[in-house]
Scaffold this active site. Sequence first.
Site, PDB file in Angstrom:
ATOM      1  N   THR A 136     -21.300   0.091   5.359  1.00 57.77           N
ATOM      2  CA  THR A 136     -21.014  -1.174   5.657  1.00 57.77           C
ATOM      3  C   THR A 136     -20.898  -1.617   4.164  1.00 57.77           C
ATOM      4  O   THR A 136     -20.687  -1.008   3.039  1.00 57.77           O
ATOM      5  CB  THR A 136     -22.073  -1.825   6.550  1.00 57.77           C
ATOM      6  OG1 THR A 136     -21.819  -2.967   6.756  1.00 57.77           O
ATOM      7  CG2 THR A 136     -23.436  -1.545   5.810  1.00 57.77           C
ATOM      8  N   ASN A 137     -21.164  -3.147   3.900  1.00 53.20           N
ATOM      9  CA  ASN A 137     -21.277  -3.893   2.804  1.00 53.20           C
ATOM     10  C   ASN A 137     -22.429  -4.779   2.622  1.00 53.20           C
ATOM     11  O   ASN A 137     -23.150  -4.901   3.569  1.00 53.20           O
ATOM     12  CB  ASN A 137     -19.863  -4.490   2.615  1.00 53.20           C
ATOM     13  CG  ASN A 137     -19.637  -5.283   3.638  1.00 53.20           C
ATOM     14  OD1 ASN A 137     -20.200  -6.427   3.799  1.00 53.20           O
ATOM     15  ND2 ASN A 137     -18.638  -4.942   4.605  1.00 53.20           N
ATOM     16  N   ASP A 138     -22.342  -5.475   1.503  1.00 53.17           N
ATOM     17  CA  ASP A 138     -23.500  -6.537   1.270  1.00 53.17           C
ATOM     18  C   ASP A 138     -23.416  -7.727   2.002  1.00 53.17           C
ATOM     19  O   ASP A 138     -24.328  -8.574   1.775  1.00 53.17           O
ATOM     20  CB  ASP A 138     -23.578  -6.650  -0.318  1.00 53.17           C
ATOM     21  CG  ASP A 138     -24.138  -5.557  -0.937  1.00 53.17           C
ATOM     22  OD1 ASP A 138     -25.013  -5.042  -0.581  1.00 53.17           O
ATOM     23  OD2 ASP A 138     -23.712  -5.321  -2.107  1.00 53.17           O
ATOM     24  N   SER A 139     -22.509  -7.898   2.877  1.00 55.54           N
ATOM     25  CA  SER A 139     -22.266  -9.402   3.546  1.00 55.54           C
ATOM     26  C   SER A 139     -23.580  -9.672   4.341  1.00 55.54           C
ATOM     27  O   SER A 139     -24.096  -8.802   5.124  1.00 55.54           O
ATOM     28  CB  SER A 139     -21.198  -9.477   4.388  1.00 55.54           C
ATOM     29  OG  SER A 139     -21.289 -10.539   5.230  1.00 55.54           O
ATOM     30  N   ALA A 178     -17.121  -9.940   6.578  1.00 58.75           N
ATOM     31  CA  ALA A 178     -16.632  -9.117   5.472  1.00 58.75           C
ATOM     32  C   ALA A 178     -16.355  -7.781   5.966  1.00 58.75           C
ATOM     33  O   ALA A 178     -17.293  -6.948   6.492  1.00 58.75           O
ATOM     34  CB  ALA A 178     -17.754  -8.924   4.616  1.00 58.75           C
TER      35      ALA A 178
END
Length: 227
Positions: free
Chosen positions: A33-36, A100
Amino acid sequence: DLPLFTPQTLAGKRVIVTAGGTRERLDPVRFLTNDSSGKMGYAVAAAAQQAGAKVTLITAPTGLSAPSGVDIVNIQSTTELATAVLDRFPNADVLVMAAAVADFQPVTVADQKIKKTADNDEMVLTLKKTPDILKQVAAIKQPHQVTVGFAAETQAVLANGQKKLADKQLDLLAANDVSRQDIGFNSDDNQVTFIMPDGVTDQTPKTSKRVIAQALVSRVATILAAK
Ligand code: CTP
Ligand code: CA
């Protein structure tokens, strides 16, 4: 709150907002996943609801509480997000893609937990591109519909933003510089540059995501009124 921001601003309009970072599963206990944080998308959903719209918030897991009066659709992967958006978009007036979205997903998802073994000191993940949801939406977009993107950039914010606006046939793009620590992903504040199809740009001050969301919704109302 911004002046001229009333429950009539988007009265009766159907608005879809996406939020959060999508999750691409590797195995039953792991995902990419990502930092959103999802905060920007939730703020847009709340602002659109306050402006009188009927709002559907399609969200990846965030831990945030749902804004009141908003319909929630929970998704995890980019594929699930794409299906949820494409199913609903034909009946919507506005789509704001604040999610995101993962750009790549594992080619295979293991049904069992991936084990380390004596001979795998290195592990190679093979990923494939996810569908570009806004490009798929562009292909079915009707003239009365408004689409808005967010662009996370770490360099050449304006040039990259202008290219995204054109490639995805957007009515509005909010570009932000995610290399800055004081704004963006996990922060309650943000600063964006709104980019319009005619090439006009407008940078907001650094302010709360709530006020930026209201500014975005006001612009959407103006664009809708001109269609
Ligand atoms: N987006 C999308 N589908 C994807 C990836 C992104 O609809 N598969 C949307 C995002 O929700 C956002 C906009 O496209 O509104 C721009 O996302 P961004 O990640 O900045 O751009 P990309 O087109 O993915 O390009 P890159 O990450 O390489 O800069
Ligand atoms: Ca991307």
